[in-house]
Motif scaffolding. Structure first.
Motif, PDB file in Angstrom:
ATOM      1  N   THR A 117     -24.401 -21.001 -32.287  1.00 46.88           N
ATOM      2  CA  THR A 117     -24.977 -22.079 -31.389  1.00 46.88           C
ATOM      3  C   THR A 117     -26.715 -22.265 -31.849  1.00 46.88           C
ATOM      4  N   GLY A 118     -26.840 -21.953 -32.853  1.00 47.83           N
ATOM      5  CA  GLY A 118     -28.255 -22.172 -33.361  1.00 47.83           C
ATOM      6  C   GLY A 118     -28.629 -21.385 -34.385  1.00 47.83           C
ATOM      7  N   SER A 147     -22.111 -24.484 -37.449  1.00 46.01           N
ATOM      8  CA  SER A 147     -20.966 -24.991 -36.748  1.00 46.01           C
ATOM      9  C   SER A 147     -21.102 -24.658 -35.323  1.00 46.01           C
ATOM     10  N   GLY A 148     -21.508 -25.622 -34.325  1.00 53.66           N
ATOM     11  CA  GLY A 148     -21.476 -25.172 -32.854  1.00 53.66           C
ATOM     12  C   GLY A 148     -19.993 -25.280 -32.428  1.00 53.66           C
ATOM     13  N   PRO A 149     -19.955 -24.994 -30.960  1.00 51.88           N
ATOM     14  CA  PRO A 149     -18.726 -25.066 -30.502  1.00 51.88           C
ATOM     15  C   PRO A 149     -17.921 -26.277 -30.303  1.00 51.88           C
ATOM     16  N   SER A 150     -18.206 -27.533 -30.433  1.00 51.04           N
ATOM     17  CA  SER A 150     -17.743 -28.586 -30.518  1.00 51.04           C
ATOM     18  C   SER A 150     -17.984 -29.537 -31.865  1.00 51.04           C
ATOM     19  N   ARG A 186     -30.859 -24.846 -30.392  1.00 54.88           N
ATOM     20  CA  ARG A 186     -29.599 -24.864 -29.676  1.00 54.88           C
ATOM     21  C   ARG A 186     -28.601 -25.975 -30.261  1.00 54.88           C
ATOM     22  N   VAL A 187     -27.613 -25.588 -30.922  1.00 61.12           N
ATOM     23  CA  VAL A 187     -26.650 -26.586 -31.595  1.00 61.12           C
ATOM     24  C   VAL A 187     -25.147 -26.514 -30.649  1.00 61.12           C
ATOM     25  N   GLU A 188     -24.988 -27.759 -30.232  1.00 59.22           N
ATOM     26  CA  GLU A 188     -23.669 -27.913 -29.812  1.00 59.22           C
ATOM     27  C   GLU A 188     -22.458 -28.260 -30.734  1.00 59.22           C
ATOM     28  N   ALA A 189     -22.984 -29.264 -31.770  1.00 59.48           N
ATOM     29  CA  ALA A 189     -21.890 -29.753 -32.491  1.00 59.48           C
ATOM     30  C   ALA A 189     -22.307 -29.332 -34.166  1.00 59.48           C
ATOM     31  N   ARG A 234     -20.982 -19.895 -38.200  1.00 59.19           N
ATOM     32  CA  ARG A 234     -20.561 -20.304 -36.775  1.00 59.19           C
ATOM     33  C   ARG A 234     -21.375 -19.628 -35.724  1.00 59.19           C
TER      34      ARG A 234
END
Length: 662
Positions: A451-452, A422-425, A400-403, A449
Motif C-alpha cells: 500500500t505504499g 501494486s495496491g489493493p485495487s 499510501r497507494v490504493e491502486a 505488492r
C-alpha cells in the motif's frame, strides 16, 4: 530447393549451400548445424557455404542457463572448429544483433558479410565471463590488441560500420543482405578463393611492441579493480600472440572455466537473469501494453523535474502541470540546465536538446491532463485534478497507494529502477501501463505488492537498523563503512545515510535499549551532507567525506567502545539482516521473488553488481553461518535479529534463497 531440418534450413542454389539457423544456439541446434555441415561436405554440387540467421539476428550464443551444466551435443567451440576446418569456403551473413557465441561462430567462418544495421559485441564481461569459443584468440589476430580489448572489456554491442567492429567483416551491405551475400560469394568463387582461416591471420600482430604495450597498459589499469573477468580477458589476449593457436584456445578455455566457477560470475549472471524475470508482472495476454506517446506529470518539486527530464530524454511528450506557476518558472530552467550538462559532456547535441524541449508543454494542472496517455502524480495535492476516466494514474511520491504507485530510484535521470507498487485495487490495465512506461524510459520495472512501501525502502531501513545495532554494540561507524568499502560497496551504510539525509531515518522506531543514532545526530544539527555534517564531515569537500573526531566523542559519550569486530562478521550481520528482511517481504507477499529483492539492492542501494544482493549473498556466505551470526548477536532488538523460519527450511533442504517466491 529448401528443406526444413527442424532448426536449420538447408538449401543449395548455384553451388552455394545456405544454412538458415535458428536464433539460439542450443545443444540441439548446434547438433543440427553439425549435421548440415556434414551434408554440405558430401554434397557434390556444393562449392561454398553461407551461414545466416532465421530470425531477427544472427544465431546467438548459448542460453544463460546453460553455462556450468553438463549438456549433450557439440559445444560452440566444437562448432567453431568444424567451421574453420571446413574444406569449402564458409561465409557468415550477419544481420541484427551478433553477440557472444554467435559472433565467435561468425569469426570461425572464413569470410563475413554484414548488413549495415548489424551490431557486433562480446557482452560476456558483463556476466563475469570471457569469450569461450576462440574469440580472445581470433579477434586479436584480426584487429590487434587495443581494438580487441576495447570490444571485450567494454561489452557493448557496436554498429558494424564503426571501429572496431568494422575490422571484423569483409563487406557491409546497406541494401538486401541476401543479394549482397550472393554477389560476394559469386566473386569469391570466380576468383578461385578458398578458405581463409582466422586462426592463421597475423595482421593484428604486425606491431608486436605496440601489442604488448597495449596489453601492459590495460593490465595496469585493471590492477586495482576487483573483478576477475577483465583481467582474464587481458591475459587471454596476451596469450594470443605468445602461444600457438591451439595452446591459446586451451588457455582461453581454462580462463573461461575459472571465471564460470567464480562467485563473481554467479552473482553477475544472477542479476542479469533477475532483470529478465522482474518485468513478468502476470499481466494477462489479453491486456496489451499501451503505446505511450505523451505523459502528464503533476507537481512542481524536484521529483517532478527529474521525471520530466527522464521522459523528455526518452523521447516522450510531457505535459507538466502545477497549481503554482512559480514552481514551473524555476522548474523548466532546471530541466534545460540538465540537458545542457549532457551537451557539455558530449552526450547530446544542441539540436537534440531543442527537439526534446519542444516535446514539453507546461501549464495549470487541470489544463495538462488532456491529450495524455498516463498521469504521474509527482507531488501531494494533485489527487483531485480532473482527467479523463480511462487514463491511468500513478502515484510517484511516497505515500499510501490504493491502486498504482511508482517509486523511481534516485537519481531518476540515471538510475535504472522503477518499483511498481501494486495496491489493493490495482488493475491489469494499470500494471500494463506501468510496464509500458518503464520500457519507454529504458528502466527495469519490479512489481511490489503493498500500500505504499517499496522493497528498496525496506531494505535500506533494515540496513540502517543493523548498522545502528552494531554501533550500539560498541563498533565504530567509520570502521563499519570501511568493512563494506573495502569489499566493493561504494555507498556503505553511514555514507549512504548522510547522502540521503538523516531526517527520515531519525523517525524510524527502535526497540527498547536500542539507539536510533540518526535521531541523536539530528538533535545536534548533523542532518547529513546537505548540512555539511552527519556521520561524516562534508564541509571541506562535499565529494569526499572525512571522519570526524567530534562524532566519535558524541557516540562514545552514549556507549562505550568495544573490541573491533572482524570485517567479515560485520558484513555477515548487516547483509544477513537485510536477507532476513527479504524473507519477511517474501512471506508477506510484498516481494514477488527473491531475485527482485537482489535486483533492487543492486539498482537502488548500489550493492556491487559482481557481489549480488543479500538473498544471493546469504547463500554465498552460508545460510547456517549467517543464521548463527544473527542468533549469536547480543542485542536488545531481538524481533529484528531473530532469523526467519525459512532459514531452517532452506538449510534442511540444502538450498539457498536465490529462487524463492512470494
Amino acid at each position: 530447393m529448401a528443406e526444413a531440418r527442424d532448426a536449420v534450413e538447408y538449401s543449395l542454389q548455384d553451388g552455394v549451400v545456405w544454412l538458415a539457423v535458428a536464433s539460439a544456439l542450443t545443444p540441439a541446434v548446434r547438433k543440427e548445424v553439425m549435421t548440415a555441415l556434414d551434408r554440405a561436405a558430401e554434397d557434390a554440387g556444393a562449392r561454398a557455404v553461407v551461414i545466416q540467421g532465421q530470425g531477427a539476428g544472427f544465431p546467438a550464443g548459448a542460453d544463460l542457463a546453460e553455462p556450468g551444466t553438463a549438456l549433450p551435443g557439440p559445444t560452440i567451440s566444437d562448432l567453431c572448429a568444424r567451421i574453420e576446418a571446413f574444406a569449402l569456403p564458409v561465409v557468415a551473413a550477419l544481420h541484427g544483433l551478433v553477440p557472444g557465441g554467435g559472433l565467435e561462430i561468425a569469426l570461425a567462418a572464413h569470410y563475413r558479410v554484414a548488413h549495415g544495421a548489424a551490431r557486433l559485441g562480446f557482452p560476456e564481461v558483463k556476466l563475469g565471463l570471457i569469450p569461450g569459443a576462440g574469440g580472445t584468440q581470433r579477434v586479436p589476430r584480426m584487429i590487434g590488441a587495443g581494438a580487441a580489448l576495447d570490444m571485450m572489456l567494454g561489452g557493448a554491442m557496436i554498429p558494424v560500420g564503426r571501429p572496431p567492429a568494422r575490422g571484423l567483416v569483409d563487406v557491409v551491405v546497406e541494401g538486401d543482405l541476401r543479394a549482397g551475400t550472393e554477389a560476394f560469394v559469386a566473386a569469391l568463387l570466380a576468383e578461385g578463393k578458398g578458405p581463409r582461416r582466422s586462426s592463421e591471420m597475423r595482421q593484428g600482430f604486425a606491431d608486436a611492441v605496440g601489442y604488448q604495450q597495449e596489453v601492459a597498459r590495460r593490465r595496469s589499469s585493471l590492477a586495482q579493480q576487483p573483478e576477475l573477468a577483465p583481467r582474464e580477458i587481458v591475459a587471454a589476449v596476451e596469450a594470443a600472440m605468445l602461444l600457438p593457436f591451439e595452446a591459446g584456445l586451451a588457455f582461453e578455455s581454462d580462463a573461461y572455466e575459472t571465471c564460470l566457477g567464480s562467485d563473481q560470475s554467479r552473482a553477475l549472471r544472477g542479476v542479469f537473469l533477475a532483470e529478465r524475470r522482474a518485468p513478468r508482472f502476470g499481466v494477462p495476454a489479453t491486456v496489451p501494453l499501451p503505446d505511450l506517446k505523451r505523459v502528464t506529470v503533476l507537481g512542481g518539486g524536484p521529483l517532478a523535474a527529474q521525471i520530466v527530464f527522464a521522459a523528455l530524454n526518452a523521447g516522450l511528450g510531457v505535459n507538466w502541470g502545477t497549481r503554482d506557476p512559480v514552481r514551473l518558472r524555476s522548474g523548466v530552467p532546471q530541466v534545460r540546465d540538465a540537458f545542457r550538462q549532457r551537451v557539455a559532456r558530449g552526450g547530446l547535441t544542441e539540436a537534440q536538446v531543442q527537439e526534446r524541449m519542444a516535446l514539453l508543454r507546461v501549464g495549470d494542472s487541470a489544463e495538462m491532463t488532456g491529450e495524455s496517455d498516463m498521469i504521474l502524480h509527482a507531488a501531494r495535492g494533485q489527487g483531485n485534478v480532473p482527467a479523463p476516466h480511462d487514463v491511468v494514474r500513478a502515484v510517484a511520491f511516497p505515500g499510501r497507494v490504493e491502486a498504482l504507485g511508482l517509486r523511481f530510484a534516485q537519481p531518476v535521470y540515471s538510475a535504472r529502477l522503477i518499483e511498481v507498487i501494486s495496491g489493493p485495487s490495482v488493475t491489469p490495465e494499470q500494471l500494463a501501463a506501468a510496464l509500458a512506461l518503464a520500457r519507454a524510459l529504458g528502466k527495469v520495472a519490479v512489481r511490489v505488492r503493498s500500500t505504499g512501501k517499496s522493497l528498496g525502502g525496506r531494505l535500506m531501513v533494515a540496513c540502517q537498523r543493523a548498522a545502528d545495532a552494531l554501533v550500539d554494540a560498541g563498533q565504530d561507524p567509520y570502521e563499519i563503512d570501511r568493512a563494506f568499502r573495502d569489499w566493493g560497496w561504494s555507498r556503505p551504510p553511514f555514507q549512504s545515510r548522510d547522502q540521503i539525509g538523516l531526517n527520515d531515518f531519525a523517525e524510524q522506531p527502535r526497540a527498547e535499549g536500542a539507539q536510533n543514532w540518526s535521531a541523536l545526530l539530528v538533535e545536534q544539527g548533523r542532518t547529513g551532507r546537505a548540512a555539511g555534517k552527519g556521520v561524516y564531515d562534508w564541509s571541506s569537500d562535499p565529494g569526499h567525506p572525512g571522519e570526524d573526531a567530534a562524532l566519535r566523542a558524541l557516540v562514545e559519550g552514549v556507549r562505550a567502545p568495544a573490541a573491533p569486530m572482524p570485517h567479515d562478521l560485520i558484513r555477515k550481520l548487516v547483509l544477513g539482516a537485510m536477507a532476513n528482511e527479504g524473507l519477511r517481504m517474501l512471506s508477506s507477499g510484498m516481494a514477488v521473488r527473491s531475485s527482485d529483492i537482489d535486483l533492487v539492492s543492486v539498482l537502488a542501494l548500489d550493492l556491487p553488481r559482481w557481489r549480488g544482493g543479500p538473498m544471493h549473498l546469504a547463500g554465498v556466505m552460508g545460510l547456517l553461518s549467517v543464521r548463527r551470526a544473527l542468533e549469536g548477536f547480543d542485542h536488545p532488538d531481538r524481533a529484528f535479529w531473530t532469523p526467519e523460519p525459512q532459514f531452517a527450511e532452506q538449510i534442511k533442504n540444502g538450498g539457498g534463497f536465490d529462487d524463492l517466491t512470494g
